[in-house]
Design a protein around this motif. Structure first.
Motif, PDB file in Angstrom:
ATOM      1  N   THR A 112      36.735   3.942 -13.893  1.00 17.03           N
ATOM      2  CA  THR A 112      37.698   5.021 -14.059  1.00 17.03           C
ATOM      3  C   THR A 112      37.026   6.380 -14.203  1.00 17.03           C
ATOM      4  O   THR A 112      37.412   7.347 -13.541  1.00 17.03           O
ATOM      5  CB  THR A 112      38.597   4.757 -15.292  1.00 17.03           C
ATOM      6  OG1 THR A 112      39.292   3.531 -15.077  1.00 17.03           O
ATOM      7  CG2 THR A 112      39.584   5.869 -15.523  1.00 17.03           C
ATOM      8  N   SER A 155      46.615   0.737 -13.437  1.00 15.20           N
ATOM      9  CA  SER A 155      47.896   1.433 -13.438  1.00 15.20           C
ATOM     10  C   SER A 155      47.699   2.911 -13.773  1.00 15.20           C
ATOM     11  O   SER A 155      48.285   3.784 -13.126  1.00 15.20           O
ATOM     12  CB  SER A 155      48.843   0.777 -14.445  1.00 15.20           C
ATOM     13  OG  SER A 155      50.057   1.473 -14.496  1.00 15.20           O
ATOM     14  N   ALA A 156      46.888   3.187 -14.767  1.00 13.20           N
ATOM     15  CA  ALA A 156      46.620   4.579 -15.136  1.00 13.20           C
ATOM     16  C   ALA A 156      45.939   5.321 -13.989  1.00 13.20           C
ATOM     17  O   ALA A 156      46.271   6.474 -13.700  1.00 13.20           O
ATOM     18  CB  ALA A 156      45.763   4.628 -16.391  1.00 13.20           C
ATOM     19  N   SER A 183      46.262   4.767 -10.853  1.00 12.69           N
ATOM     20  CA  SER A 183      47.173   4.963  -9.729  1.00 12.69           C
ATOM     21  C   SER A 183      48.004   6.232  -9.869  1.00 12.69           C
ATOM     22  O   SER A 183      48.580   6.703  -8.892  1.00 12.69           O
ATOM     23  CB  SER A 183      48.071   3.740  -9.539  1.00 12.69           C
ATOM     24  OG  SER A 183      48.960   3.609 -10.607  1.00 12.69           O
ATOM     25  N   SER A 184      48.055   6.804 -11.062  1.00 15.12           N
ATOM     26  CA  SER A 184      48.786   8.056 -11.252  1.00 15.12           C
ATOM     27  C   SER A 184      47.874   9.277 -11.082  1.00 15.12           C
ATOM     28  O   SER A 184      48.307  10.400 -11.299  1.00 15.12           O
ATOM     29  CB  SER A 184      49.449   8.080 -12.632  1.00 15.12           C
ATOM     30  OG  SER A 184      48.470   8.173 -13.646  1.00 15.12           O
ATOM     31  N   THR A 185      46.627   9.052 -10.680  1.00 13.58           N
ATOM     32  CA  THR A 185      45.686  10.141 -10.434  1.00 13.58           C
ATOM     33  C   THR A 185      45.514  10.289  -8.927  1.00 13.58           C
ATOM     34  O   THR A 185      46.206   9.661  -8.135  1.00 13.58           O
ATOM     35  CB  THR A 185      44.309   9.849 -11.078  1.00 13.58           C
ATOM     36  OG1 THR A 185      43.680   8.773 -10.372  1.00 13.58           O
ATOM     37  CG2 THR A 185      44.445   9.508 -12.548  1.00 13.58           C
ATOM     38  N   ARG A 186      44.546  11.052  -8.520  1.00 10.84           N
ATOM     39  CA  ARG A 186      44.272  11.210  -7.097  1.00 10.84           C
ATOM     40  C   ARG A 186      43.559  10.006  -6.511  1.00 10.84           C
ATOM     41  O   ARG A 186      43.395   9.890  -5.299  1.00 10.84           O
ATOM     42  CB  ARG A 186      43.465  12.473  -6.850  1.00 10.84           C
ATOM     43  CG  ARG A 186      42.114  12.446  -7.499  1.00 10.84           C
ATOM     44  CD  ARG A 186      41.377  13.749  -7.312  1.00 10.84           C
ATOM     45  NE  ARG A 186      40.373  13.910  -8.312  1.00 10.84           N
ATOM     46  CZ  ARG A 186      39.337  13.110  -8.476  1.00 10.84           C
ATOM     47  NH1 ARG A 186      39.173  12.076  -7.716  1.00 10.84           N
ATOM     48  NH2 ARG A 186      38.456  13.319  -9.418  1.00 10.84           N
ATOM     49  N   ASN A 215      43.214   6.279  -5.207  1.00 14.66           N
ATOM     50  CA  ASN A 215      44.105   5.314  -4.586  1.00 14.66           C
ATOM     51  C   ASN A 215      43.614   3.923  -4.952  1.00 14.66           C
ATOM     52  O   ASN A 215      42.484   3.556  -4.621  1.00 14.66           O
ATOM     53  CB  ASN A 215      44.079   5.522  -3.057  1.00 14.66           C
ATOM     54  CG  ASN A 215      45.047   4.644  -2.326  1.00 14.66           C
ATOM     55  OD1 ASN A 215      46.001   4.135  -2.902  1.00 14.66           O
ATOM     56  ND2 ASN A 215      44.816   4.478  -1.047  1.00 14.66           N
TER      57      ASN A 215
END
Length: 168
Positions: free
Chosen positions: A120, A153-154, A156-159, A161
């Protein structure tokens, strides 16, 4: 687009019988081996990233067998450069950014250990802003499945993919 596959912290200490074994590590390593072969077939640049902790650390301690890149991961890409890091972010105080720039990399595909930490932190690093980022869900793991899923999941809410490459 020129792509690099980063293999983050595929090191002995994260495997069964070692200092800090992770959930499903053996299966994830097999997925990484498959992904490295596919990446090589596509002409992607592969990079090993190896974490080196300080003396007395609970794992990845210098001079121990556990700090070594797992032999199967290394055998999958024996000629790949190795970037040594001391922080969760593989860009922080390493030569990773210069190496990627030297090879004209525009997209990063990330596999490896500690989904919620090193994977991450590398994916969301300020230094990674210039790249298209894909995190390979089936090629990453952490201490247990729930934390792995929460981290993905966290992300996936960022840039970044989050994808699950096809197997077979």
């Amino acid at each position: 687009m020129t792509t690099a596959l980063l293999l983050i912290d595929l090191q002995y200490d994260y495997f069964p019988g070692r200092r800090y074994p992770l959930w499903d590590a053996g299966a994830r390593l097999a997925n990484v081996e498959t992904e490295v072969a596919a990446a090589r077939a596509r002409g992607e640049f592969v990079v090993h990233v190896q974490h080196l902790a300080s003396t007395g650390a609970p794992f990845f301690e210098p001079g121990t067998e556990g700090v070594a890149i797992h032999p199967r991961a290394f055998a999958a890409a024996p000629d790949a450069p190795v970037i040594v890091k001391r922080h969760a972010d593989a860009f922080h105080e390493t030569g990773l950014e210069a190496l990627l720039s030297q090879h004209g990399i525009e997209r990063l595909r990330i596999a490896g250990m500690m989904t919620q930490n090193c994977v991450t932190h590398t994916a969301i690093s300020r230094a990674a802003d210039r790249y298209g980022i894909e995190v390979l869900a089936s090629c990453t793991t952490t201490v247990d499945e729930m934390i792995h899923r929460i981290a993905l999941s966290a992300l996936s809410s960022t840039r970044a993919n989050v994808i699950d490459p096809p197997r077979g």
